[in-house]
Design an enzyme around this catalytic site. Sequence first.
Site, PDB file in Angstrom:
ATOM      1  N   GLU A   1       0.840  -1.199   0.000  1.00 21.59           N
ATOM      2  CA  GLU A   1       0.000   0.000   0.000  1.00 21.59           C
ATOM      3  C   GLU A   1       0.875   1.249   0.000  1.00 21.59           C
ATOM      4  O   GLU A   1       1.960   1.254   0.593  1.00 21.59           O
ATOM      5  CB  GLU A   1      -0.943  -0.022   1.203  1.00 21.59           C
ATOM      6  CG  GLU A   1      -1.969  -1.171   1.094  1.00 21.59           C
ATOM      7  CD  GLU A   1      -3.032  -1.114   2.176  1.00 21.59           C
ATOM      8  OE1 GLU A   1      -4.208  -1.355   1.856  1.00 21.59           O
ATOM      9  OE2 GLU A   1      -2.658  -0.815   3.323  1.00 21.59           O
TER      10      GLU A   1
ATOM     11  N   CYS B   1       3.573   8.576   1.259  1.00 19.99           N
ATOM     12  CA  CYS B   1       4.063   7.617   2.259  1.00 19.99           C
ATOM     13  C   CYS B   1       4.306   6.302   1.533  1.00 19.99           C
ATOM     14  O   CYS B   1       3.361   5.682   1.049  1.00 19.99           O
ATOM     15  CB  CYS B   1       3.037   7.445   3.370  1.00 19.99           C
ATOM     16  SG  CYS B   1       3.534   6.221   4.589  1.00 19.99           S
TER      17      CYS B   1
ATOM     18  N   CYS C   1       6.279  -6.930   7.160  1.00 21.80           N
ATOM     19  CA  CYS C   1       7.372  -6.298   7.898  1.00 21.80           C
ATOM     20  C   CYS C   1       8.179  -7.329   8.683  1.00 21.80           C
ATOM     21  O   CYS C   1       7.635  -8.332   9.140  1.00 21.80           O
ATOM     22  CB  CYS C   1       6.833  -5.258   8.884  1.00 21.80           C
ATOM     23  SG  CYS C   1       8.165  -4.311   9.653  1.00 21.80           S
TER      24      CYS C   1
ATOM     25  N   CYS D   1       5.553  -4.439  15.634  1.00 19.72           N
ATOM     26  CA  CYS D   1       5.128  -3.408  16.586  1.00 19.72           C
ATOM     27  C   CYS D   1       3.634  -3.596  16.874  1.00 19.72           C
ATOM     28  O   CYS D   1       2.832  -3.754  15.950  1.00 19.72           O
ATOM     29  CB  CYS D   1       5.412  -2.026  16.020  1.00 19.72           C
ATOM     30  SG  CYS D   1       7.151  -1.833  15.573  1.00 19.72           S
TER      31      CYS D   1
ATOM     32  N   CYS E   1       0.763  -1.504  15.183  1.00 21.97           N
ATOM     33  CA  CYS E   1       0.838  -1.330  13.725  1.00 21.97           C
ATOM     34  C   CYS E   1       0.197  -2.508  12.979  1.00 21.97           C
ATOM     35  O   CYS E   1       0.539  -3.668  13.222  1.00 21.97           O
ATOM     36  CB  CYS E   1       2.309  -1.229  13.315  1.00 21.97           C
ATOM     37  SG  CYS E   1       2.524  -1.116  11.530  1.00 21.97           S
TER      38      CYS E   1
ATOM     39  N   GLU F   1      10.225  -2.012   7.564  1.00 23.88           N
ATOM     40  CA  GLU F   1      11.305  -1.298   8.246  1.00 23.88           C
ATOM     41  C   GLU F   1      12.364  -0.961   7.193  1.00 23.88           C
ATOM     42  O   GLU F   1      13.117  -1.852   6.744  1.00 23.88           O
ATOM     43  CB  GLU F   1      11.902  -2.148   9.363  1.00 23.88           C
ATOM     44  CG  GLU F   1      13.205  -1.680   9.932  1.00 23.88           C
ATOM     45  CD  GLU F   1      13.224  -0.221  10.385  1.00 23.88           C
ATOM     46  OE1 GLU F   1      13.997   0.549   9.772  1.00 23.88           O
ATOM     47  OE2 GLU F   1      12.480   0.123  11.314  1.00 23.88           O
TER      48      GLU F   1
ATOM     49  N   SER G   1      10.590   5.773  15.393  1.00 22.33           N
ATOM     50  CA  SER G   1       9.363   5.263  16.029  1.00 22.33           C
ATOM     51  C   SER G   1       9.674   5.038  17.500  1.00 22.33           C
ATOM     52  O   SER G   1      10.119   3.974  17.886  1.00 22.33           O
ATOM     53  CB  SER G   1       8.967   3.918  15.398  1.00 22.33           C
ATOM     54  OG  SER G   1       8.380   4.093  14.166  1.00 22.33           O
ATOM     55  N   PHE G   2       9.486   6.043  18.331  1.00 20.91           N
ATOM     56  CA  PHE G   2       9.962   5.997  19.727  1.00 20.91           C
ATOM     57  C   PHE G   2       8.869   5.405  20.631  1.00 20.91           C
ATOM     58  O   PHE G   2       9.044   4.348  21.239  1.00 20.91           O
ATOM     59  CB  PHE G   2      10.364   7.399  20.180  1.00 20.91           C
ATOM     60  CG  PHE G   2      11.323   7.401  21.339  1.00 20.91           C
ATOM     61  CD1 PHE G   2      10.983   7.953  22.554  1.00 20.91           C
ATOM     62  CD2 PHE G   2      12.580   6.829  21.198  1.00 20.91           C
ATOM     63  CE1 PHE G   2      11.872   7.956  23.617  1.00 20.91           C
ATOM     64  CE2 PHE G   2      13.481   6.814  22.252  1.00 20.91           C
ATOM     65  CZ  PHE G   2      13.115   7.376  23.471  1.00 20.91           C
ATOM     66  N   HIS G   3       7.768   6.033  20.799  1.00 16.27           N
ATOM     67  CA  HIS G   3       6.499   5.505  21.325  1.00 16.27           C
ATOM     68  C   HIS G   3       6.471   5.076  22.787  1.00 16.27           C
ATOM     69  O   HIS G   3       5.429   4.627  23.276  1.00 16.27           O
ATOM     70  CB  HIS G   3       6.034   4.294  20.485  1.00 16.27           C
ATOM     71  CG  HIS G   3       5.922   4.577  19.029  1.00 16.27           C
ATOM     72  ND1 HIS G   3       5.280   5.683  18.513  1.00 16.27           N
ATOM     73  CD2 HIS G   3       6.400   3.914  17.951  1.00 16.27           C
ATOM     74  CE1 HIS G   3       5.348   5.677  17.203  1.00 16.27           C
ATOM     75  NE2 HIS G   3       6.028   4.633  16.826  1.00 16.27           N
TER      76      HIS G   3
ATOM     77  N   CYS H   1      -1.859   6.386   9.578  1.00 15.10           N
ATOM     78  CA  CYS H   1      -0.609   5.784  10.083  1.00 15.10           C
ATOM     79  C   CYS H   1      -0.893   4.478  10.827  1.00 15.10           C
ATOM     80  O   CYS H   1      -1.768   4.423  11.679  1.00 15.10           O
ATOM     81  CB  CYS H   1       0.074   6.744  11.045  1.00 15.10           C
ATOM     82  SG  CYS H   1       0.404   8.310  10.279  1.00 15.10           S
TER      83      CYS H   1
HETATM   84  S1  SF4 Z   1       5.751   0.345  12.815  1.00 20.42           S
HETATM   85 FE1  SF4 Z   1       7.107   0.013  11.077  1.00 20.42          FE
HETATM   86  S2  SF4 Z   1       8.661  -1.390  11.856  1.00 20.42           S
HETATM   87 FE2  SF4 Z   1       6.916  -1.529  13.245  1.00 20.42          FE
HETATM   88  S3  SF4 Z   1       5.664  -3.237  12.448  1.00 20.42           S
HETATM   89 FE3  SF4 Z   1       4.882  -1.319  11.555  1.00 20.42          FE
HETATM   90  S4  SF4 Z   1       5.913  -1.161   9.600  1.00 20.42           S
HETATM   91 FE4  SF4 Z   1       7.077  -2.611  10.828  1.00 20.42          FE
END
Ligand code: SF4
Length: 393
Positions: free
Chosen positions: A115, A128, A135, A139, A142, A197, A250-252, A370
Amino acid sequence: MTNTAPITQDVLTIPRKLPEGPVNIVGLTRDRLREVLIAHGTPEKQARMRVNQIWQWVYGWGVRDFAEMTNLSKAYRAELAEKFVIQIPEIVNREISADGTRKYLVRIAGGHEVEVVYIPETDRGTLCISSQVGCTLTCSFCHTGTQKLVRNLTAGEIIGQVMLARDDLDEWPTKGQGFGTEGPRLLSNIVLMGMGEPLYNFDNVRDAMKIAMDGEGIALSRRRITLSTSGIVPEIHKTAEEIGCMLAVSFHATTDEVRDKLVPINRKWNIAALLEALRDYPKASNSERITFEYVMLKDVNDSDEDARRLVKLIKGIPAKINLIPFNEWPGAPHQRSDWERIERFADIVYKAGYASPIRTPRGEDIMAACGQLKSATERARKSRKDIEAEAGL
Ligand code: SF4
């Protein structure tokens, strides 16, 4: 715009012997394009000039047919058309959100799908793009993280996303006249925040972004390209040295205990290791701040204490903080923080001296926000080896 020739193999990721069948020139670096032109019969002393000419047609004016390259002889155009193709991923589905956001589902070699999202704003248009099918990482907030890695995208498939979006936005300059660098652009920014990633596909991402930044083609400034990583520490400095684009992380979370759950790669490189790599990030400065992305998850990472800890952790790093209200997806284990909580969090961070914009969710109605991206491509019965062989990786 895409031609319907069978999907050919990108040569970039194949050992230097030339593959059977036409070579796709999309995604080749200038040096590699020169090599394959010479290998296919272009006289060495002409090769650099031919690279410049072909480059301008393909990346400057969006041409996909050698016959249109009128500053090349007819005979040479015919020769090129015999040995090469100009191929980009195919749009198989296109959705437009009520807020103007566009989501493309695109098909790549092997029938896999990824996508891509275009987000128009008053002063910019951001694309984007994805770097992997699925991936490597998982995460928890996500949607892509629930899709096992199928394979890395090639450089051609990564830059191809930019080209297909320019096609869809009809944003190629008139052939033979400049490269559209003058005046506002509909596609003015690229963020590597789609599926995957990017630092686990470094070489292909680097080559694709180099093509995007090349002044004789798409000509996007490196400061308008942002690569977002979940924290692949050993590759972070290479991003500055070899790509030179802006960096987002991607700190979070503000404790390893929480980040281990939200961003499992933290178990390999924890917060301290990540911050150390960012503290001496070669490209970081007040004018080129590192973006700390922080998804706002209800009762997980959104307390006042988290906000205060966050600003303490990043002290001394030229930074800005992007607060991302969590975008829910089917089966998601989290909820979005309440708006008051998000605003309170932003206020604490802001008072500590950090710009802390709250990212406006875009394209939620088409699952384009996102963290919502996921394609149906599942790693089927085929082994990873088969799938990568299919795509020439
Ligand atoms: S945030 Fe990025 S690194 Fe983490 S699972 Fe999603 S796509 Fe992968």
